[in-house]
Enzyme design. Structure first.
Site, PDB file in Angstrom:
ATOM      1  N   VAL A  82      -4.199  24.000  99.499  1.00  0.00           N
ATOM      2  CA  VAL A  82      -2.954  24.655  99.991  1.00  0.00           C
ATOM      3  C   VAL A  82      -2.048  24.671  98.706  1.00  0.00           C
ATOM      4  CG1 VAL A  82      -1.001  24.670 101.736  1.00  0.00           C
ATOM      5  CG2 VAL A  82      -3.421  23.628 102.340  1.00  0.00           C
ATOM      6  N   LYS A  83      -1.551  26.027  98.532  1.00  0.00           N
ATOM      7  CA  LYS A  83      -0.710  26.236  97.560  1.00  0.00           C
ATOM      8  C   LYS A  83       0.624  26.125  97.913  1.00  0.00           C
ATOM      9  CE  LYS A  83      -1.244  29.795  94.459  1.00  0.00           C
ATOM     10  NZ  LYS A  83      -1.339  31.247  93.839  1.00  0.00           N
ATOM     11  N   ILE A  84       1.484  25.166  97.195  1.00  0.00           N
ATOM     12  CA  ILE A  84       2.839  24.839  97.489  1.00  0.00           C
ATOM     13  C   ILE A  84       3.683  25.066  96.379  1.00  0.00           C
ATOM     14  CG2 ILE A  84       4.360  22.863  98.217  1.00  0.00           C
ATOM     15  CD1 ILE A  84       2.350  23.444 100.366  1.00  0.00           C
TER      16      ILE A  84
END
Length: 215
Positions: A82-84
């Protein structure tokens, strides 16, 4: 150095994957939007044939929404990362998600301190934007080198994804600087294996062989 594809175009990904050069994929809302397809459908299809990590980015920016969205994204496939975004809320989300075993890629890194904060919070990957940093008149490759020094010095369990790769030089500089991964747009990949002297050499060999066969 591992090669990730920075695209949501399934045909591009299949082409590079068939060459054995695709170790993973990074996407973002802009890339998904260009394809005009459902977000989950695209990510799920990519994850079905690419064995490496597939980065899917949250579209929320407050802590609670990012965590909720990340938990859902992580269930789409076993290889989802997951890109945050690098914000205070993003760091908070990375911290809680890392404790839950959700792998995260902290994106939009432009300084060493940002990378250090992300690693300390528990990010699995950090993504310094080399091309954009160069646009600012600073040295993107140097930032990658400095982040790698921090990782090696303190033993952070984190990998560097050199992002915003716009040229062959960016790509080569990322390798020399010690990036674990370079994420490359699909339209740049062909340029990496091409060279005018290679083309000229092949043309000469063809002509020589045709001349030989004609005798």
């Amino acid at each position: 150095m591992k090669f990730f594809l920075d695209t949501a175009n399934v045909d591009e990904i299949r082409r590079i994957n068939d060459l054995g050069l695709c170790d993973g994929v990074t996407t973002n809302p802009s890339l998904i939007n260009k394809e005009g397809r459902d977000f989950k459908e695209v990510i799920s299809e990519i994850a079905s044939f690419v064995e490496g990590p597939i980065s899917a980015e949250v579209t929320s920016y407050d802590y609670e929404s990012m965590v909720k969205e990340a938990r859902d994204l992580s269930k789409w496939a076993d290889n989802i990362v997951v890109k945050i975004p690098m914000t205070e809320d993003g760091l908070r989300a990375i911290n809680i998600l890392s404790k839950e075993g959700v792998r995260t890629n902290c994106t939009l890194i432009f300084s060493l301190s940002q990378a250090l904060m992300a690693m300390k919070a528990g990010a699995s990957y950090v993504s310094p934007f080399m091309g954009r940093i160069d646009d600012m008149g600073e040295d993107g490759a140097r930032l990658v080198y400095d982040i790698r020094t921090i990782i090696d010095t303190y033993g952070f369990d984190c990998e560097i994804i050199a992002a915003s790769i716009r040229s062959i030089k960016n790509f080569e500089d990322a390798a020399l600087a010690g990036a674990h991964i370079a994420t490359v747009p699909g339209n740049l990949f062909e340029k990496l294996w091409s060279h005018v002297l290679t083309d000229q050499g092949i043309d000469k060999f063809k002509k020589d062989w045709e001349a030989f066969e004609g005798k």
